[in-house]
Motif scaffolding. Structure first.
Motif, PDB file in Angstrom:
ATOM      1  N   ILE A 267       7.068  -3.951 -18.786  1.00 63.12           N
ATOM      2  CA  ILE A 267       6.658  -5.012 -19.687  1.00 63.12           C
ATOM      3  C   ILE A 267       5.481  -5.731 -19.055  1.00 63.12           C
ATOM      4  CG2 ILE A 267       7.351  -7.218 -20.727  1.00 63.12           C
ATOM      5  CD1 ILE A 267      10.121  -6.089 -21.037  1.00 63.12           C
ATOM      6  N   PRO A 268       4.472  -6.150 -19.821  1.00 64.64           N
ATOM      7  CA  PRO A 268       3.312  -6.813 -19.257  1.00 64.64           C
ATOM      8  C   PRO A 268       3.692  -7.934 -18.301  1.00 64.64           C
ATOM      9  CG  PRO A 268       2.966  -6.418 -21.591  1.00 64.64           C
ATOM     10  CD  PRO A 268       4.388  -6.021 -21.284  1.00 64.64           C
ATOM     11  N   GLN A 269       3.035  -7.978 -17.169  1.00 60.06           N
ATOM     12  CA  GLN A 269       3.339  -8.964 -16.155  1.00 60.06           C
ATOM     13  C   GLN A 269       2.476 -10.205 -16.325  1.00 60.06           C
ATOM     14  OE1 GLN A 269       5.895  -8.156 -13.694  1.00 60.06           O
ATOM     15  NE2 GLN A 269       6.120  -6.748 -15.390  1.00 60.06           N
ATOM     16  N   SER A 270       3.041 -11.368 -16.011  1.00 60.85           N
ATOM     17  CA  SER A 270       2.303 -12.621 -16.117  1.00 60.85           C
ATOM     18  C   SER A 270       1.440 -12.872 -14.887  1.00 60.85           C
ATOM     19  CB  SER A 270       3.274 -13.794 -16.295  1.00 60.85           C
ATOM     20  OG  SER A 270       4.176 -13.855 -15.210  1.00 60.85           O
ATOM     21  N   ASP A 271       1.695 -12.136 -13.830  1.00 67.92           N
ATOM     22  CA  ASP A 271       0.942 -12.303 -12.595  1.00 67.92           C
ATOM     23  C   ASP A 271      -0.519 -11.940 -12.813  1.00 67.92           C
ATOM     24  OD1 ASP A 271       1.336 -11.019  -9.181  1.00 67.92           O
ATOM     25  OD2 ASP A 271      -0.078 -12.444 -10.063  1.00 67.92           O
ATOM     26  N   ALA A 272      -1.394 -12.911 -12.697  1.00 66.09           N
ATOM     27  CA  ALA A 272      -2.805 -12.680 -12.977  1.00 66.09           C
ATOM     28  C   ALA A 272      -3.431 -11.728 -11.980  1.00 66.09           C
ATOM     29  CB  ALA A 272      -3.560 -14.005 -12.962  1.00 66.09           C
ATOM     30  N   ALA A 273      -2.804 -11.601 -10.798  1.00 69.80           N
ATOM     31  CA  ALA A 273      -3.356 -10.725  -9.765  1.00 69.80           C
ATOM     32  C   ALA A 273      -3.089  -9.262 -10.053  1.00 69.80           C
ATOM     33  CB  ALA A 273      -2.786 -11.105  -8.409  1.00 69.80           C
ATOM     34  N   ALA A 274      -2.135  -9.005 -10.941  1.00 64.20           N
ATOM     35  CA  ALA A 274      -1.789  -7.619 -11.237  1.00 64.20           C
ATOM     36  C   ALA A 274      -2.886  -6.951 -12.056  1.00 64.20           C
ATOM     37  CB  ALA A 274      -0.469  -7.562 -11.996  1.00 64.20           C
ATOM     38  N   GLU A 275      -3.283  -5.744 -11.650  1.00 66.80           N
ATOM     39  CA  GLU A 275      -4.299  -5.030 -12.399  1.00 66.80           C
ATOM     40  C   GLU A 275      -3.709  -4.472 -13.678  1.00 66.80           C
ATOM     41  OE1 GLU A 275      -6.751  -2.270 -10.259  1.00 66.80           O
ATOM     42  OE2 GLU A 275      -6.214  -3.190  -8.356  1.00 66.80           O
TER      43      GLU A 275
ATOM     44  N   GLU B  20      -0.243   1.852  -7.283  1.00 59.84           N
ATOM     45  CA  GLU B  20      -0.493   0.531  -6.709  1.00 59.84           C
ATOM     46  C   GLU B  20      -0.664   0.597  -5.191  1.00 59.84           C
ATOM     47  OE1 GLU B  20       1.733  -2.543  -9.804  1.00 59.84           O
ATOM     48  OE2 GLU B  20       2.893  -1.640  -8.167  1.00 59.84           O
ATOM     49  N   GLN B  21      -0.062   1.609  -4.574  1.00 62.36           N
ATOM     50  CA  GLN B  21      -0.140   1.744  -3.117  1.00 62.36           C
ATOM     51  C   GLN B  21      -0.901   3.000  -2.719  1.00 62.36           C
ATOM     52  OE1 GLN B  21       3.361   0.595  -0.816  1.00 62.36           O
ATOM     53  NE2 GLN B  21       4.425   0.069  -2.716  1.00 62.36           N
TER      54      GLN B  21
ATOM     55  N   GLY C 101      -3.054   5.649  -1.075  1.00 64.26           N
ATOM     56  CA  GLY C 101      -3.434   5.796   0.306  1.00 64.26           C
ATOM     57  C   GLY C 101      -2.307   5.528   1.283  1.00 64.26           C
ATOM     58  N   SER C 102      -1.206   4.953   0.803  1.00 61.90           N
ATOM     59  CA  SER C 102      -0.063   4.647   1.662  1.00 61.90           C
ATOM     60  C   SER C 102       1.134   5.516   1.276  1.00 61.90           C
ATOM     61  CB  SER C 102       0.331   3.174   1.541  1.00 61.90           C
ATOM     62  OG  SER C 102      -0.739   2.331   1.932  1.00 61.90           O
ATOM     63  N   VAL C 103       1.945   5.852   2.266  1.00 57.14           N
ATOM     64  CA  VAL C 103       3.154   6.622   2.009  1.00 57.14           C
ATOM     65  C   VAL C 103       4.259   5.676   1.561  1.00 57.14           C
ATOM     66  CG1 VAL C 103       4.873   8.186   2.982  1.00 57.14           C
ATOM     67  CG2 VAL C 103       2.499   8.308   3.748  1.00 57.14           C
ATOM     68  N   VAL C 104       4.962   6.060   0.494  1.00 53.19           N
ATOM     69  CA  VAL C 104       6.082   5.266  -0.014  1.00 53.19           C
ATOM     70  C   VAL C 104       7.347   6.114   0.101  1.00 53.19           C
ATOM     71  CG1 VAL C 104       7.008   3.943  -1.949  1.00 53.19           C
ATOM     72  CG2 VAL C 104       4.526   4.155  -1.665  1.00 53.19           C
ATOM     73  N   SER C 105       8.332   5.623   0.832  1.00 48.92           N
ATOM     74  CA  SER C 105       9.576   6.371   1.000  1.00 48.92           C
ATOM     75  C   SER C 105      10.438   6.257  -0.247  1.00 48.92           C
ATOM     76  CB  SER C 105      10.356   5.843   2.201  1.00 48.92           C
ATOM     77  OG  SER C 105      10.836   4.527   1.944  1.00 48.92           O
ATOM     78  N   ALA C 106      11.387   7.187  -0.411  1.00 49.24           N
ATOM     79  CA  ALA C 106      12.311   7.130  -1.547  1.00 49.24           C
ATOM     80  C   ALA C 106      13.120   5.836  -1.489  1.00 49.24           C
ATOM     81  CB  ALA C 106      13.240   8.340  -1.524  1.00 49.24           C
TER      82      ALA C 106
ATOM     83  N   TYR D 146       6.298   9.836  -0.242  1.00 44.95           N
ATOM     84  CA  TYR D 146       5.296  10.379  -1.151  1.00 44.95           C
ATOM     85  C   TYR D 146       4.089   9.454  -1.169  1.00 44.95           C
ATOM     86  CZ  TYR D 146       9.461  12.845  -2.744  1.00 44.95           C
ATOM     87  OH  TYR D 146      10.608  13.595  -2.789  1.00 44.95           O
ATOM     88  N   LYS D 147       2.928  10.051  -1.541  1.00 40.71           N
ATOM     89  CA  LYS D 147       1.716   9.231  -1.602  1.00 40.71           C
ATOM     90  C   LYS D 147       0.733   9.827  -2.595  1.00 40.71           C
ATOM     91  CE  LYS D 147      -1.244   9.331   1.803  1.00 40.71           C
ATOM     92  NZ  LYS D 147      -1.881   9.343   3.143  1.00 40.71           N
ATOM     93  N   ILE D 148      -0.148   8.978  -3.107  1.00 41.00           N
ATOM     94  CA  ILE D 148      -1.316   9.393  -3.875  1.00 41.00           C
ATOM     95  C   ILE D 148      -2.536   8.942  -3.069  1.00 41.00           C
ATOM     96  CG2 ILE D 148      -2.706   8.983  -5.955  1.00 41.00           C
ATOM     97  CD1 ILE D 148      -0.165   8.782  -7.555  1.00 41.00           C
ATOM     98  N   GLU D 149      -3.397   9.890  -2.720  1.00 37.28           N
ATOM     99  CA  GLU D 149      -4.568   9.545  -1.927  1.00 37.28           C
ATOM    100  C   GLU D 149      -5.540   8.710  -2.739  1.00 37.28           C
ATOM    101  OE1 GLU D 149      -4.791  10.131   1.116  1.00 37.28           O
ATOM    102  OE2 GLU D 149      -3.666  11.959   1.630  1.00 37.28           O
ATOM    103  N   LYS D 150      -6.289   7.851  -2.063  1.00 36.91           N
ATOM    104  CA  LYS D 150      -7.339   7.076  -2.728  1.00 36.91           C
ATOM    105  C   LYS D 150      -8.489   7.986  -3.126  1.00 36.91           C
ATOM    106  CE  LYS D 150      -6.596   2.502  -0.723  1.00 36.91           C
ATOM    107  NZ  LYS D 150      -7.207   1.397   0.040  1.00 36.91           N
TER     108      LYS D 150
END
Length: 233
Positions: A125-133, A172-173, A175-180, A229-233
């Motif tokens: 759902i759309p976030q109210s956080d203005a910093a969120a892209e 959102e992350q 370039g960084s590895v995110v663990s399960a 897992y990661k997605i490279e920049k």
């Protein structure tokens, strides 16, 4: 406003038990003992989450889940009397977000429902956080957070809520590895999810299939063995 929960199980005692516990949490329950009645409800009622028994005499829960995913992206939890990995993987592959094996503790069902709804609202759902892209991109992959749309080379990707959440976290992350374990915590914030075996692995595999992203030589979602897992920049 109360969330509307669909409960489908041909075992009356189980469906009634789930209804009692969820009503105590102020949810609005739409309970059915047959798939036919449930399918009619799906078409005419605004549902926030579905709990589906796999084994039913008329139509199994897999079929109902598949029908839901043709139009809707709200969370689906499968109930199974079989403690088989293949049954769980089948449900997840067809678009389910979670599964619970019978016999279960009613409070566990309540916890899973709360976790799924919390994660769904947080990541879909759309976030109210203005910093969120509003839009996340990576080499032909584009995700619009506010409209809940995802495109790969301008072609739409149809994702379940959990798949959308996982892909969003990885984007959102970049370039960084995110663990399960970290994914579980970010989406559900419940300790027991960190102890799940291969649920994230199944969702990642299904994501790759939809993206035609070969595990042997992935362009997007890469496995860092023993880490995550990661997605490279």
């Amino acid at each position: 406003m109360s969330n509307h929960i669909l409960v489908v199980d041909d075992e009356k005692e189980i469906a009634d038990l789930i209804e009692v516990y969820l009503r105590n949490e102020n949810y609005t329950i739409h309970k059915f003992y047959s798939a036919e009645d449930a399918l009619a409800c799906i078409e005419n009622t605004e549902i926030d989450l579905a709990i589906l028994d796999i084994m039913m005499p008329d139509t199994d829960g897999y079929t109902i889940c598949k029908r839901i995913r043709e139009k809707y992206n709200y969370p689906v939890i499968m109930l199974t009397a079989k403690d088989k990995e293949s049954d769980k993987i089948t449900g997840l592959t067809l678009g389910a977000d979670d599964y619970i094996t019978k016999p279960f503790r009613p409070l566990e069902v309540v916890a899973r429902v709360k976790a799924q709804l919390r994660r769904y609202k947080k990541y879909n759902i759309p976030q109210s956080d203005a910093a969120a892209e509003a839009v996340l991109t990576n080499s032909g992959l584009s995700m619009n957070i506010q409209t809940h749309e995802c495109f790969l080379n301008d072609a739409p990707l149809t994702l379940t809520p959990t798949e959308f959440s996982i892909l969003r976290i990885l984007l959102e992350q970049q370039g960084s590895v995110v663990s399960a374990e970290e994914m579980f915590h970010k989406m559900w914030e419940d300790e027991y999810y960190c102890k799940s075996n291969n649920t994230i692995t199944v969702h990642i595999r299904h994501l790759r299939e939809k993206m035609n992203d070969l595990a042997e030589n992935p362009k997007y979602i890469k496995t860092v063995w023993g880490v995550g897992y990661k997605i490279e920049k």
